[in-house]
Design a protein around this motif. Structure first.
Motif, PDB file in Angstrom:
ATOM      1  N   ASP A 314       0.811  -1.213   0.000  1.00 32.36           N
ATOM      2  CA  ASP A 314       0.000   0.000   0.000  1.00 32.36           C
ATOM      3  C   ASP A 314       0.843   1.261   0.000  1.00 32.36           C
ATOM      4  O   ASP A 314       0.415   2.320   0.432  1.00 32.36           O
ATOM      5  N   ASN A 315       2.081   1.167  -0.519  1.00 33.87           N
ATOM      6  CA  ASN A 315       2.940   2.339  -0.566  1.00 33.87           C
ATOM      7  C   ASN A 315       2.929   2.994  -1.937  1.00 33.87           C
ATOM      8  O   ASN A 315       3.680   3.919  -2.193  1.00 33.87           O
ATOM      9  N   GLY A 316       2.097   2.501  -2.854  1.00 32.88           N
ATOM     10  CA  GLY A 316       2.182   2.953  -4.228  1.00 32.88           C
ATOM     11  C   GLY A 316       1.519   4.286  -4.466  1.00 32.88           C
ATOM     12  O   GLY A 316       0.547   4.657  -3.843  1.00 32.88           O
ATOM     13  N   LEU A 317       2.081   5.026  -5.402  1.00 27.07           N
ATOM     14  CA  LEU A 317       1.488   6.268  -5.876  1.00 27.07           C
ATOM     15  C   LEU A 317       1.030   6.078  -7.305  1.00 27.07           C
ATOM     16  O   LEU A 317       1.646   5.337  -8.063  1.00 27.07           O
ATOM     17  N   LEU A 360      -5.870   9.059  -3.016  1.00 27.85           N
ATOM     18  CA  LEU A 360      -6.041   7.797  -3.728  1.00 27.85           C
ATOM     19  C   LEU A 360      -6.897   6.845  -2.903  1.00 27.85           C
ATOM     20  O   LEU A 360      -6.594   6.561  -1.746  1.00 27.85           O
ATOM     21  N   LEU A 361      -7.984   6.341  -3.507  1.00 28.82           N
ATOM     22  CA  LEU A 361      -8.865   5.367  -2.876  1.00 28.82           C
ATOM     23  C   LEU A 361      -8.720   4.039  -3.607  1.00 28.82           C
ATOM     24  O   LEU A 361      -8.920   3.963  -4.820  1.00 28.82           O
ATOM     25  N   ARG A 387      -5.452   7.111   0.850  1.00 30.56           N
ATOM     26  CA  ARG A 387      -4.126   7.685   1.041  1.00 30.56           C
ATOM     27  C   ARG A 387      -4.067   9.091   0.483  1.00 30.56           C
ATOM     28  O   ARG A 387      -4.499   9.337  -0.644  1.00 30.56           O
ATOM     29  N   LYS A 388      -3.532   9.990   1.270  1.00 28.22           N
ATOM     30  CA  LYS A 388      -3.320  11.366   0.825  1.00 28.22           C
ATOM     31  C   LYS A 388      -1.822  11.631   0.812  1.00 28.22           C
ATOM     32  O   LYS A 388      -1.132  11.417   1.819  1.00 28.22           O
ATOM     33  N   VAL A 389      -1.313  12.063  -0.339  1.00 27.94           N
ATOM     34  CA  VAL A 389       0.117  12.324  -0.500  1.00 27.94           C
ATOM     35  C   VAL A 389       0.298  13.753  -0.996  1.00 27.94           C
ATOM     36  O   VAL A 389      -0.263  14.138  -2.022  1.00 27.94           O
ATOM     37  N   ILE A 410      26.860  23.393  -9.945  1.00 27.80           N
ATOM     38  CA  ILE A 410      26.289  23.189  -8.622  1.00 27.80           C
ATOM     39  C   ILE A 410      24.808  22.876  -8.782  1.00 27.80           C
ATOM     40  O   ILE A 410      24.075  23.622  -9.444  1.00 27.80           O
ATOM     41  N   THR A 411      24.351  21.767  -8.180  1.00 30.79           N
ATOM     42  CA  THR A 411      22.947  21.354  -8.314  1.00 30.79           C
ATOM     43  C   THR A 411      22.357  21.041  -6.946  1.00 30.79           C
ATOM     44  O   THR A 411      22.474  19.909  -6.465  1.00 30.79           O
ATOM     45  N   PRO A 412      21.722  22.004  -6.294  1.00 34.05           N
ATOM     46  CA  PRO A 412      21.032  21.746  -5.030  1.00 34.05           C
ATOM     47  C   PRO A 412      19.606  21.242  -5.265  1.00 34.05           C
ATOM     48  O   PRO A 412      19.018  21.467  -6.327  1.00 34.05           O
ATOM     49  N   GLN A 413      19.051  20.544  -4.253  1.00 31.69           N
ATOM     50  CA  GLN A 413      17.672  20.072  -4.333  1.00 31.69           C
ATOM     51  C   GLN A 413      17.066  20.017  -2.937  1.00 31.69           C
ATOM     52  O   GLN A 413      17.729  19.613  -1.982  1.00 31.69           O
ATOM     53  N   VAL A 414      15.814  20.442  -2.848  1.00 29.09           N
ATOM     54  CA  VAL A 414      15.055  20.347  -1.607  1.00 29.09           C
ATOM     55  C   VAL A 414      13.729  19.674  -1.937  1.00 29.09           C
ATOM     56  O   VAL A 414      13.040  20.075  -2.883  1.00 29.09           O
ATOM     57  N   SER A 415      13.368  18.636  -1.178  1.00 33.29           N
ATOM     58  CA  SER A 415      12.087  17.974  -1.405  1.00 33.29           C
ATOM     59  C   SER A 415      11.449  17.643  -0.068  1.00 33.29           C
ATOM     60  O   SER A 415      12.134  17.425   0.933  1.00 33.29           O
ATOM     61  N   ALA A 416      10.142  17.623  -0.072  1.00 35.60           N
ATOM     62  CA  ALA A 416       9.387  17.309   1.139  1.00 35.60           C
ATOM     63  C   ALA A 416       8.164  16.494   0.755  1.00 35.60           C
ATOM     64  O   ALA A 416       7.643  16.608  -0.359  1.00 35.60           O
ATOM     65  N   GLN A 417       7.716  15.670   1.708  1.00 33.33           N
ATOM     66  CA  GLN A 417       6.539  14.842   1.457  1.00 33.33           C
ATOM     67  C   GLN A 417       5.766  14.658   2.748  1.00 33.33           C
ATOM     68  O   GLN A 417       6.362  14.524   3.829  1.00 33.33           O
ATOM     69  N   GLN A 418       4.437  14.671   2.616  1.00 31.44           N
ATOM     70  CA  GLN A 418       3.561  14.412   3.754  1.00 31.44           C
ATOM     71  C   GLN A 418       2.538  13.354   3.322  1.00 31.44           C
ATOM     72  O   GLN A 418       1.881  13.515   2.290  1.00 31.44           O
ATOM     73  N   ASN A 419       2.430  12.291   4.118  1.00 29.57           N
ATOM     74  CA  ASN A 419       1.532  11.180   3.797  1.00 29.57           C
ATOM     75  C   ASN A 419       0.540  10.946   4.922  1.00 29.57           C
ATOM     76  O   ASN A 419       0.863  11.111   6.101  1.00 29.57           O
ATOM     77  N   ASN A 420      -0.658  10.557   4.536  1.00 27.23           N
ATOM     78  CA  ASN A 420      -1.688  10.152   5.484  1.00 27.23           C
ATOM     79  C   ASN A 420      -2.382   8.927   4.907  1.00 27.23           C
ATOM     80  O   ASN A 420      -2.986   9.012   3.832  1.00 27.23           O
ATOM     81  N   THR A 421      -2.309   7.786   5.589  1.00 21.48           N
ATOM     82  CA  THR A 421      -2.857   6.551   5.039  1.00 21.48           C
ATOM     83  C   THR A 421      -3.741   5.857   6.062  1.00 21.48           C
ATOM     84  O   THR A 421      -3.321   5.663   7.215  1.00 21.48           O
ATOM     85  N   ASN A 422      -4.940   5.476   5.641  1.00 23.78           N
ATOM     86  CA  ASN A 422      -5.856   4.674   6.455  1.00 23.78           C
ATOM     87  C   ASN A 422      -6.173   3.392   5.684  1.00 23.78           C
ATOM     88  O   ASN A 422      -6.629   3.454   4.537  1.00 23.78           O
ATOM     89  N   THR A 423      -5.945   2.253   6.325  1.00 19.49           N
ATOM     90  CA  THR A 423      -6.158   0.971   5.653  1.00 19.49           C
ATOM     91  C   THR A 423      -6.918   0.020   6.561  1.00 19.49           C
ATOM     92  O   THR A 423      -6.569  -0.129   7.745  1.00 19.49           O
TER      93      THR A 423
END
Length: 935
Positions: A314-317, A360-361, A387-389, A410-423
């Protein structure tokens, strides 16, 4: 169903029958007046006289002679072009069955053109060394077409259903816009969003590797690339499109916008979208960049695990390109901004930011047949998940060239993620007599967030002697992940249909993980002669991580989650450091390109369980040879051989002897005696392509062998509970082969591509102490057909079979065979009054699976579009998806010690009425462009 197929078959064959007729031929000789000889390898093109759309093109031979066959009756323009020469155009009239001799076509180079003014049309196709340039005015597209539609018109260029671009069978990995990356460099973002009308030229070329471009010595590692040169009026303009659609009983909607502002070297682009139709707008590459893996503190090097489209974990996007097989139904909002510029003519700057918000339902029904000697049982489950991503990412890159010798990127990167999953899932296991051995349910809620910071610095310097270079690559990475969760499970075990006991879990948990990484690599190259060099590299990488997990059980007396669970709580710190050096010899001997070398690597892995004081330390040292040989038989035929070796280190979680008993049915414990795996791979490729005849042949075979492979050893209890532990085993290997060919049927205005692939995979598993050799064999023939009748219709049709066999050494009586058949048909009809009709039909047949999972799925989409307003800026479209309302989702997995069939929910029939408006569309120019030059 047969009547639908029969109707489509009639529509499919009718245009072929009506276009077959006795062909005509044209021949001639291109002549250089200054050299007084035939002009070798000049490009000859034929276009329709009425609208200048390209019919065909070829290249003259070494004496300047050329010929065309299979031309229909009609009026044409013939173009002769060569770099440095004035293009020549001739009007020709071709009659049925005629062989027209053009005689000598006189060409004049620019140096001998004199001080005269020449008015000439641009050549439809120009060839300069390895670059083929197509002028877009010779390729007719619909008013609202995007670049992907334009590419489909180019000779030798095909676009797969998922948007993958191929040139004569070779995959295109990069699409540039005015020579610069567009957004993340993902080709599909440019081809699916930019207007075809904005493009002036399409340049197809082989891009050398960055290493070869820097050192000046070709290493044979080139990739197929496309550069889109925009029209001059678009280089200083704002253009794009806005589209919105809605409809259906379920309130389906789909909206998107794409706005581009180009001002010379400065490029600014905006993308936005929102829909509940499973159109995601991001690719697997985006997800890989976005995702912060919460378990990184438990793994060396910080690996990322992703289950595409939602798997059992259940980790799929949802990922763009999965089409009708997309698991679940998603509502998505996404957007992005991209900026390119050149500062002071010495620094190329790129920055981009993207965000997405997806809900995603997913509903699944799973039937798993467990293959256990003397203890076979079936497992069946029903699960629902929501699941809400949310994801945000910013990329930057600045490539500064101080002079012709020194550059810094020079190649910087910033990424963030917030997940909410009910199964929520319920499950039952039964033995071969149909008696229940366990059942239960699980209700889990997980909330997580991750922040990832990274930067890469690349310094490169050319020294005075050609081929002598010095470069350094330095990288840093920081990942901070947090997770909280609630878990409630109830499992009941049975013996002789009598319930023995219940296992109840009611707990809250949290986990905080931090990983840090630093890597450095310095490379020096020394030329040996004019075509060879020695490459010496030294590298060092250090990874450190910490993962702190706390679990609290519910206390019925206090009514709170305040009972600290010491078994499921742990605090780990880990470090993985490795260093070494590489020595490579590279040589380019005209037809033969050779790279041979070896690396020495020493590594140390240390893991500390701060909860119980357990410390594990392992040291590895390996010699890793490599070889790459590329033999260019001709300019269109290449044979290559590659040998590579690598190691896979066991992760901290695999080494720590700590049991995870959060799921009583599936318990996992580590193994401190694990060794690292040693992987050896060989590849052999043959590729032959001819852009003029549009024929290609590709053959490929690959083999991989793994010593000390890390596999699972499972102990299954009579009640169906499983205890798993990783162990080492030899004898794991994988073999894959493929051969394909493609060629045009010019008389029928068609093309055929035929291929067949086969694979054999041998995995190892241990079941109740006994070794189980699991073999999977597959073979997949395919056939693709395409037909194009200019201005009337386009047709593509394909058929593909996947024949699979799974065998098990412990229980050969349970060996299985299954077959999947996939048939696709798509047709575009360009009707009077500016109407465009599209029909897309896919038919999927599954056989050899468990009862209820053998399905026949017809999937039919249809649309009707009408362009209006000035220059067709507006378009209104009616689309019906899954017209027959038969779409379902089925998946099979044959692995480890079970065979699993899954049925999942998919998006079913709905319709959309949509409106599209193009911003600042330039006036369409009819016919071929006229250029005035003075010599």
């Amino acid at each position: 169903m047969l009547k639908y197929l029969a109707t489509l078959l009639v529509l499919f064959t009718l245009p072929i029958l009506t276009t077959a007729q006795q062909p005509a031929a044209v021949k001639g000789n291109v002549y250089d007046t200054a050299a007084k000889r035939g002009l070798a390898y000049a490009t000859i093109s034929i276009v329709h006289a009425k609208d200048s759309t390209l019919v065909t093109f070829t290249r003259a031979d070494s004496t300047g002679k050329f010929s065309f066959k299979s031309l229909e009756k009609g009026s044409y323009l013939l173009s002769a072009s060569y770099v440095g020469y004035i293009p020549v155009w001739k009007n020709i009239e071709v009659k049925t069955g005629q062989e027209l001799d053009m005689g000598q076509i006189i060409m004049t180079d620019l140096l001998h053109g004199g001080d005269v003014t020449v008015t000439a049309r641009r050549a439809p196709v120009t060839i300069n060394n390895d670059t083929v340039e197509f002028n877009t005015e010779n390729f007719k597209t619909q008013p609202n077409a995007v670049v992907e539609d334009l590419l489909k018109r180019l000779p030798g260029v095909t676009v797969d259903n998922d948007g993958t671009i191929r040139v004569n069978g070779q995959k295109v990995n990069r699409v540039l816009v005015n020579g610069k990356d567009f957004f993340t460099g993902d080709p599909k973002i440019a081809t699916k969003n930019l207007d075809a009308d904005a493009v002036d030229k399409v340049q197809v070329f082989d891009k050398k590797s960055d290493r070869a471009e820097f050192s000046g010595i070709d290493d044979g590692n080139s990739e197929k690339a496309i550069n889109l040169k925009l029209k001059k009026d678009r280089n200083k303009s704002t253009f794009g499109r806005v589209a919105a659609g809605a409809g259906g009983d379920d309130g389906r909607y789909d909206a998107q916008t794409n706005v581009n502002r180009f001002n010379g070297d400065q490029q600014l682009s905006l993308l936005g979208m929102g829909n509940n139709t499973n159109r995601q707008g991001f690719t697997l590459n985006d997800i890989m960049n976005f995702t912060g893996d919460l378990a990184r503190g438990m793994r060396n090097g910080g690996g990322v695990n992703i289950s595409i489209g939602g798997g059992p974990s259940d980790n799929g996007l949802p990922v763009t390109g999965l089409g009708q097989n997309q698991q679940g139904v998603a509502t998505t909002y996404a957007g992005g901004v991209n900026y390119n510029d050149t500062w002071n003519k010495t620094a190329n700057v790129n920055t981009s930011g993207m965000f997405s918000d997806s809900d995603l339902l997913t509903d699944r029904v799973t039937n798993r047949q467990n293959l256990l000697p003397g203890n076979n049982f079936d497992y069946r489950s029903n699960s629902s998940s929501a699941r809400k991503v949310q994801q945000q990412r910013w990329n930057g890159a600045i490539d500064h060239k101080f002079d012709t010798m020194i550059s810094l990127k020079i190649t910087p990167q910033v990424s963030a993620q917030q997940n909410n999953t009910n199964t929520y899932s319920s499950y039952t296991s039964t033995n071969t007599n149909g008696q229940k051995i366990n059942d239960g349910f699980s209700d889990s809620k997980t909330r997580s967030e991750a922040l990832n910071l990274s930067a890469n610095v690349l310094y490169r310097q050319r020294l005075k002697k050609k081929g002598r270079t010095l470069s350094g690559n330095f990288s840093v990475n920081y990942n901070d992940s947090k997770q909280t969760g609630d878990l409630y499970t109830r499992n009941t075990f049975y013996a002789a249909r009598v319930a023995l006991r219940d296992s109840i879990t009611n707990q809250k948990n949290s986990r905080n993980a931090i990983t840090r990484n630093f890597g450095a690599m310095v490379t020096y190259t020394e030329p040996i002669g004019r075509k060879s060099l020695l490459e010496i590299t030294s590298f060092y990488n250090t990874n450190s991580g910490q993962s702190d997990r706390k679990t609290f059980d519910f206390d019925g007396i206090s009514g709170k989650y305040d009972r600290y669970n010491t078994i499921l709580s742990n605090d780990f710190t880990s470090s993985y450091n490795y260093g070494g050096g590489t020595l490579n010899f590279r040589s380019n001997m005209n037809k033969l390109v050779l790279t041979v070398g070896s690396s020495f690597q020493a590594a140390t892995l240390r893991s500390t369980n701060n909860t119980n004081g357990n410390v594990i330390e392992q040291r590895f040292s390996d010699i890793l040879p490599s070889m790459n040989i590329q033999y260019r038989m001709t300019s269109t035929k290449t044979l290559s051989f590659n040998l590579s070796t690598s190691t896979n280190q066991p992760s901290t979680a695999q080494l720590q002897p700590v049991a995870d008993v959060s799921d009583p049915l599936n318990t996992y414990t580590g193994n401190p005696n694990l060794k690292r795996s040693y992987v050896q791979s060989i590849n052999l490729n043959f590729f032959s392509t001819n852009i003029y005849t549009q024929r290609n042949l590709f053959a490929f075979i690959s083999a991989t062998k793994t010593d000390n492979a890390i596999v699972n050893s499972d102990v299954i209890q009579p009640n169906g509970a499983r205890v798993s532990m990783p162990v080492n085993a030899d004898g794991q290997y994988f073999i894959f082969g493929n051969i394909s060919t493609g060629f045009p049927l010019k008389k029928l205005k068609s093309r055929i591509d035929i291929g067949i692939g086969t694979n054999y995979q041998r995995n190892i598993a241990f079941l109740n102490g006994k070794r189980n050799d699991i073999s999977n064999t597959g073979i997949g023939p395919s056939l693709n057909y395409s037909f194009n009748k200019d201005g009337l219709m386009d047709i593509t049709a394909s058929a593909r079979l996947n024949i699979s066999k799974a065998t098990y050494s412990l229980q050969p009586m349970l060996n299985t065979n299954f077959l999947q058949q996939t048939y696709n048909f798509e047709m575009n009809n360009y009707l009077p009054l500016g109407l465009v009709m599209n029909n897309s039909f896919n038919y999927l047949v599954n056989t050899g699976r468990a009862d209820g999972f053998n399905t026949r799925v017809p999937y039919w989409n249809a649309s009707l579009a009408k362009g209006f307003m000035k220059n067709k800026r507006g378009e209104v479209k009616l689309t019906v998806y899954d017209m027959l309302n038969k779409n379902i989702g089925i998946n099979r997995t044959a692995n480890q010690n079970y065979i699993e069939d899954t049925r999942y929910n998919v998006l079913q029939r709905y319709f959309l009425v949509s409106f599209t408006y193009r911003l600042n569309k330039a006036a369409t120019t009819g016919g071929a462009r006229v250029i005035t030059r003075t010599f």
